[in-house]
Design a protein around this motif. Structure first.
Motif: not given
Length: 187
Positions: A12-40
């Motif tokens: 499904v499309p990413l929404t602010s309700l999906d809880g991206p703040i709780d997402f954590e993967c092996e790559s700090a860069e990809l974790t940061r992207f989802l938490r901070e940049n994907a919505s932008q």
């Protein structure tokens, strides 16, 4: 190919309700992207982020099991191997870019319909590219592996390194012809 013949993507499309703040993967860069940049990126129209959410009964897992981004791109013919580019027009060709793909570390080893979360995400991205190709032409699906482990993952599915790819310290971009993706769903 009629859209009805393809399965529907599961993400499904990413929404602010999906809880991206709780997402954590092996790559700090990809974790940061989802938490901070994907919505932008969504608001700017530079990429679309698709998330695979946990299913009912999986409350022990994070709300987002994984995500990927999808965007259009133009590929210079010379960046594709000669066996591919000799059949293409003498100008850049359109394609679909899976710019980022990651699964949450807590979802490692979990399966959905017999596929790992990473495999499920890649399958879903392929389906979205095929659905898009019914409206917007594309010749290849391109991925940007972050490291050799990711390049190995994509290689298992037939992705090949692009020629003349700029990789400054990381693996080169890889591609898979869209006709190869389509053939996998016609079998």
């Amino acid at each position: 190919m009629a859209q009805g013949k393809l399965p529907n993507p599961e993400t499904v499309p990413l929404t602010s309700l999906d809880g991206p703040i709780d997402f954590e993967c092996e790559s700090a860069e990809l974790t940061r992207f989802l938490r901070e940049n994907a919505s932008q990126n969504e608001r700017r129209g530079s990429s679309r982020s698709w998330v695979l959410c946990r299913s009912e009964g999986q409350e022990n897992l994070p709300p987002i099991l994984g995500f990927y981004t999808l965007a259009l791109l133009s590929v210079e013919r010379e960046h594709l191997p000669k066996d591919i580019n000799k059949r293409l027009p003498p100008y850049p060709v359109p394609g679909y870019l899976i710019g980022r793909l990651a699964r949450d570390i807590r979802a490692k080893g979990h399966l959905r319909d017999g596929l790992t979360i990473g495999q499920r995400l890649l399958d879903d991205a392929h389906l979205r590219a095929l659905h898009a190709s019914e409206h917007v032409a594309g010749v290849v699906v391109v991925v940007d592996p972050k490291d050799e482990r990711a390049a190995g993952f994509y290689g298992k599915f037939g992705y090949r390194p692009m020629e003349l790819s700029e990789g400054a310290g990381k693996p080169p971009r890889m591609f898979l012809p869209l006709k190869t993706v389509r053939a996998a769903y016609e079998d």
